[in-house]
Design an enzyme around this catalytic site. Sequence first.
Site, PDB file in Angstrom:
ATOM      1  N   ASP A  56       1.065  -1.214   0.076  1.00  0.00           N
ATOM      2  CA  ASP A  56      -0.063   0.014  -0.050  1.00  0.00           C
ATOM      3  C   ASP A  56       0.974   1.196   0.084  1.00  0.00           C
ATOM      4  OD1 ASP A  56      -2.180   1.702   0.629  1.00  0.00           O
ATOM      5  OD2 ASP A  56      -1.239   1.598   2.823  1.00  0.00           O
ATOM      6  N   ASP A  58      -0.372   5.196   0.826  1.00  0.00           N
ATOM      7  CA  ASP A  58      -0.425   6.038   2.197  1.00  0.00           C
ATOM      8  C   ASP A  58      -0.453   5.473   3.376  1.00  0.00           C
ATOM      9  OD1 ASP A  58      -0.494   8.513   0.736  1.00  0.00           O
ATOM     10  OD2 ASP A  58      -2.939   8.474   0.702  1.00  0.00           O
TER      11      ASP A  58
END
Length: 272
Positions: free
Chosen positions: A26, A28
């Site tokens: 991922d 953020d």
Amino acid sequence: MATKSEVPSYPPLAERPIKNTIVLFDVDGTLTPARLDASPEILLLLSQLRQKVAIGFVGGSDLPKQQEQLGDPLKVPVTSLFDFCFSENGLTAFKLGEPLPSNSFIKWIGEEQYKELVRFVLHYIADLDIPVKRGTFIEFRNGMVNISPIGRNASTKERLEFEEFDKKAGVRKEMVERLRERFGHLGLTFSIGGQISFDVFPTGWDKTYCLTHLENDAKKPGGIEYTTIHFFGDKTMVGGNDYEIYEDPRTIGHSVKGPEDTIRELREMFDL
């Protein structure tokens, strides 16, 4: 640290020392602080990891945002920093800098149903009583829409303040429940992620969508079947936008609290 003029070279995918393995991240809250740039430390670590194993990112945002966070600090295309780039959960995707087949939310939902969704969302946000509202409450992307009660134009300080407010007030959680009641029949998924927003996309178009690209790539001449897929994410709880891929039986999930946590785990796991 490599500069634009000295991009490091990496072994071909089939020759990486750790075979049939890919590490997906991922963006953020995992590789970067939310909506901020990646640190030189984590970019260097990713470069070292890529010498050993295939790497990729899978983010809900569109490619320009990932370029800004991951590519711009090194002044190189983000697609040159990862073997696989999965923007918008893989609805826009690249392998070794070359585009893979894409898909479109608007084609899937149709204009009339999309307009109905937008009308409902804007009326709902207009009636919300929250401390701050800014602008860009709906962001239309290729594979989804992103909805933010405060608006995506909020400053970093306002984002942090809203995130803390939302933990107690449950603004996004309540809004998602209302949307599920109203539009559940359309086969949509509502996934809370980041600090200020949530994503809306067809069910099955969550982050597990990117795994289809890996499976399809394995069937091509010279393709690699990745039998070990590590995934690192921070929103791994039910309703978080990392939950589906974190829990998927095809992946080994690693839940992290931020980039520093990711760095620590990578160093331990891969002897970096």
